[in-house]
Write an enzyme that holds these catalytic residues in place. Structure first.
Site, short mmCIF file in Angstrom:
data_model
loop_
_atom_site.label_atom_id
_atom_site.label_comp_id
_atom_site.label_asym_id
_atom_site.label_seq_id
_atom_site.Cartn_x
_atom_site.Cartn_y
_atom_site.Cartn_z
NE ARG A 1 34.15 46.16 57.46
CZ ARG A 1 33.65 45.43 56.46
NH1 ARG A 1 32.84 44.42 56.70
NH2 ARG A 1 33.95 45.72 55.21
CG HIS B 1 35.37 47.83 51.17
ND1 HIS B 1 34.47 47.64 50.13
CD2 HIS B 1 35.08 46.86 52.09
CE1 HIS B 1 33.68 46.62 50.41
NE2 HIS B 1 34.02 46.14 51.61
NE ARG C 1 38.03 42.82 53.49
CZ ARG C 1 36.72 42.96 53.56
NH1 ARG C 1 36.20 44.13 53.86
NH2 ARG C 1 35.94 41.95 53.31
CD GLU D 1 33.66 37.48 53.04
OE1 GLU D 1 34.16 38.61 52.95
OE2 GLU D 1 32.44 37.29 53.12
CG HIS E 1 37.58 44.62 49.35
ND1 HIS E 1 38.13 43.74 48.45
CD2 HIS E 1 36.63 43.92 50.02
CE1 HIS E 1 37.54 42.56 48.58
NE2 HIS E 1 36.63 42.64 49.53
P1 FAD Z 1 24.06 51.91 54.23
O1 FAD Z 1 23.62 50.59 53.76
O2 FAD Z 1 25.12 52.58 53.45
O3 FAD Z 1 22.80 52.86 54.28
C1 FAD Z 1 22.95 54.24 54.53
C2 FAD Z 1 21.63 54.91 54.27
O4 FAD Z 1 21.68 56.25 54.72
C3 FAD Z 1 21.26 54.98 52.80
O5 FAD Z 1 19.88 54.75 52.70
C4 FAD Z 1 21.58 56.40 52.43
O6 FAD Z 1 20.85 56.88 51.34
C5 FAD Z 1 21.17 57.09 53.71
N1 FAD Z 1 21.76 58.42 53.86
C6 FAD Z 1 23.07 58.77 53.79
N2 FAD Z 1 23.19 60.11 53.94
C7 FAD Z 1 21.94 60.60 54.13
C8 FAD Z 1 21.41 61.90 54.30
N3 FAD Z 1 22.16 63.00 54.30
N4 FAD Z 1 20.06 62.03 54.45
C9 FAD Z 1 19.24 60.95 54.42
N5 FAD Z 1 19.69 59.70 54.22
C10 FAD Z 1 21.03 59.53 54.08
N6 FAD Z 1 29.77 44.17 54.62
C11 FAD Z 1 29.54 42.90 55.04
O7 FAD Z 1 29.33 42.68 56.23
N7 FAD Z 1 29.53 41.88 54.14
C12 FAD Z 1 29.74 42.05 52.81
O8 FAD Z 1 29.70 41.12 52.05
C13 FAD Z 1 30.00 43.37 52.35
N8 FAD Z 1 30.25 43.62 51.05
C14 FAD Z 1 30.38 44.90 50.62
C15 FAD Z 1 30.53 45.15 49.26
C16 FAD Z 1 30.58 46.45 48.79
C17 FAD Z 1 30.77 46.72 47.31
C18 FAD Z 1 30.49 47.54 49.71
C19 FAD Z 1 30.54 48.95 49.21
C20 FAD Z 1 30.37 47.28 51.07
C21 FAD Z 1 30.31 45.97 51.53
N9 FAD Z 1 30.17 45.70 52.89
C22 FAD Z 1 29.97 44.42 53.30
C23 FAD Z 1 30.01 46.78 53.85
C24 FAD Z 1 28.51 46.95 54.15
O9 FAD Z 1 27.79 46.82 52.95
C25 FAD Z 1 28.17 48.27 54.77
O10 FAD Z 1 29.07 48.58 55.80
C26 FAD Z 1 26.76 48.21 55.36
O11 FAD Z 1 25.85 47.86 54.35
C27 FAD Z 1 26.37 49.53 55.96
O12 FAD Z 1 25.02 49.49 56.28
P2 FAD Z 1 24.32 50.77 56.89
O13 FAD Z 1 22.89 50.44 57.04
O14 FAD Z 1 25.08 51.25 58.04
O15 FAD Z 1 24.53 51.89 55.74
C1 SIN Z 2 33.48 41.06 50.24
O1 SIN Z 2 32.52 40.40 49.85
O2 SIN Z 2 34.66 40.80 49.96
C2 SIN Z 2 33.23 42.22 51.12
C3 SIN Z 2 32.97 41.75 52.48
C4 SIN Z 2 33.05 42.87 53.48
O3 SIN Z 2 33.32 44.02 53.12
O4 SIN Z 2 32.84 42.58 54.66
#
Ligand code: FAD
Ligand code: SIN
Length: 559
Positions: A400, A365, A304, A142, A258
């Protein structure tokens, strides 16, 4: 060194000083007690809950159903130096180059150094990654990576991770799962976090969760923008609650866009993973010519921020809302097998990946800033830890490296577990009563979220200027009276959190008079290391302060 005490663009509202959003007396609330309270059910929250459950009782709470997370949407994969040609030093070097001079090198080393072990842990929890023909784990490339380094499950890595972790945690002894619980506010006694007040969205009543340790894993804030890849849950609740509780926040001006979201009417936007470019897809302008050649040595796989900004310029030059992604030469059979979700979604939108150019444009993103944590996930409030996208950990610097985000949550949750051994237990006040709420809302909030998202997408997007930020600040200021009223419905509480985070973000972007990583100022187009090599750190009740970044180490050159 930068002066971050300047008078704000629009006067900062007093409402940002409010401690609790709702009126409560913990003696009158249904109460739950656990050793560890984990808030959020993405990769950061669930892995923390599973790890903590071996020694402690854990309450895992989440505002919707357990799978409603950013994690579920992740496509490309998880970065880790596990390939033969790779090394921790190379992963470290790539992360630092992309981060534009303000990563915390010690944190980067800790995270990339622990990646291989953390990925093995994840596999032992049931997550399956694709294999190559020789039986080894398949790796893709990537943006910003100098070689293939990203482990993946097709083009739906996040769903594979989320589903496996969800299945595991549902059966984990010692973890009690509470869905439909909305974090309203963190509870503090002195400067120690002792639990949280939650809104039970089924009973519509407030509940109190007492805990020795609270781990915030509430993800990002993409919903502050109209054009975003982030699902509806990403409303910055954790950052806003931590701010109200007095924890430090940092780096909020850095929002990653993104480059390639599918340009359609859908909201949120459907992402087209960078891995498609990693496997050979190209970016074309309105003359169907490649425009990244000559802009950066890595062309379509440049960091990015570079690609997104170039796309913005090409869109302006071509006077179009998109550029084109060309994957036609990869062939239908390969595309269908390797990128099945993208194949299907583009098909539903009327595009055949093997014969059509796909319209793409940048979208908000990832939130780089957030609640400030140290190398073990400790926030500035004792008893409060944080992991994942909600944090400003120093891993990402000003931009990032792709697929370092899932890794960040994974590694920080492991590190937090080791740090918990030193936490005291049983520190709990008898009762907490919030001050009275000022008045009950008679305002309608429905249009305010639209106004906020439009404002941020128009004025606080990838490219900003003093004028655009002042415009945004003035509009956000008209929304801040909403912070003073007592609201109960989660959508309204989300709006209050969005206003809080958007206001802080806009102010931080206004303060940083330089261009660095994801923060691009039209009026200050150069990177200014003399003034700005560091972080804007802030907490409720104090002026923002500037903290210099740690010096970068000498690293191995890229191959
Ligand atoms: P999240 O997975 O967002 O979880 C947050 C949690 O907190 C959820 O359960 C939510 O409901 C809960 N929450 C929020 N507010 C409250 C509240 N007030 N009360 C109770 N619960 C709450 N990153 C990569 O490294 N590789 C990738 O390929 C990649 N692809 C991506 C593609 C997309 C489309 C997107 C949107 C992001 C991508 N990212 C990727 C970024 C990555 O997915 C996120 O940064 C990562 O999943 C965040 O994980 P987290 O556990 O911190 O938060
Ligand atoms: C992607 O798959 O392009 C997203 C990866 C990322 O947000 O780290």
């Amino acid at each position: 060194m930068a002066d971050v005490g300047r008078q704000p663009a629009a006067s900062l509202p007093d409402s940002l000083g409010r401690r609790y959003l709702v009126e409560f007396d913990t003696n009158e609330l249904d109460a739950h007690t656990a050793d560890v309270l984990v808030i959020g059910s993405g990769i950061a929250g669930i892995t923390a809950a599973i790890a903590a459950s071996t020694e402690s009782t854990v309450a895992l709470v989440t505002k919707g159903r357990i799978r409603e997370t950013n994690t579920w949407y992740a496509q490309g994969g998880i970065a880790g130096a596990v390939g033969e040609a790779d090394s921790v030093e190379l992963h470290l070097a790539d992360t630092l180059v992309v981060g534009a001079g303000i990563n915390d090198p010690e944190v980067v080393r800790a995270v990339v150094g622990e990646a291989a072990e953390a990925l093995k842990d994840l596999q032992s929890l049931g997550v399956h990654f694709d294999s190559a023909a020789d039986g080894r784990v398949a790796l893709t490339r990537e943006g910003g990576h100098s070689l293939p380094r990203v482990l993946h499950s097709g083009d739906a890595t996040g769903a594979a991770v989320q589903d496996a972790l969800t299945a595991f945690v549902r059966n984990a002894r010692g973890v009690e799962l509470f869905e439909e619980r909305f974090l309203v506010d963190l509870l503090t006694a002195g400067d120690r976090c002792v639990g949280a007040v939650m809104h039970n969205t089924q009973t519509r009543r407030l509940e109190v969760f007492w805990a020795d340790t609270v781990i915030l894993a509430t993800g990002g804030c993409g919903q502050a923008y109209r054009v975003t890849t982030n699902p509806l849950i990403a409303t910055g609740d954790g950052v806003a609650a931590a701010w109200r509780a007095g924890a430090e926040v940092a780096d909020l001006e850095f929002v990653q866009f993104h480059p390639t979201a599918l340009d359609s009417d859908a909201s949120p936007k459907f992402l087209i993973t960078e891995a498609l470019r990693g496997e050979g897809a190209l970016l074309l302008d309105c003359n169907e010519e490649r425009f990244m050649l000559g802009v950066h040595p890595l062309a379509e796989l440049a960091p990015r921020d570079v690609v997104s900004r170039e796309i913005e310029k090409v869109m302006a030059r071509c006077d179009r809302p998109n550029v084109w992604l060309d994957a036609r030469h990869l062939g239908a059979d390969y595309l269908k097998t390797r990128f099945p979700t993208i194949w299907e979604t583009c098909g539903e939108a009327g595009y055949d990946l093997s014969t059509d150019l796909i319209p793409v444009a940048p979208a908000a993103h990832y939130m780089i800033g957030g609640v400030r944590v140290d190398i073990d996930g400790r926030t500035s409030l004792s008893g409060l830890y944080a992991s994942g996208e909600v944090t400003a950990s120093g891993l990402h610097g000003a931009n990032r490296l792709a697929s370092n985000s899932l890794l960040e949550g994974l590694v920080f949750s492991r590190r937090i577990m080791r740090a918990l051994e030193d936490e005291p237990s049983g520190v709990r006040p008898a009762r907490i009563v919030s001050g009275p709420a000022d008045r009950v809302a008679s305002l309608t909030t429905a249009r305010a979220r639209d106004t906020l998202q439009d404002t941020m997408s128009q004025f606080v997007s990838m490219t900003r200027s003093e004028g655009s930020l002042e415009e945004a600040a003035a509009i956000l200021h008209t929304l801040t009276p909403l912070l003073d009223v007592a609201l109960r419905h989660p959508a309204d509480l989300e709006l209050q959190n969005l206003i809080t985070v958007a206001t802080l973000l806009t102010h931080a972007a206004w303060l940083r008079t330089e261009t660095r990583g994801t923060h691009s100022r039209l009026d200050y187009p150069q990177r200014d290391d003399a003034e700005w090599a560091g972080h804007v750190v802030w907490r409720r009740g104090a002026e923002p302060r500037f903290e210099s970044a740690a010096p970068e180490p000498q690293t191995e050159a890229r191959p």
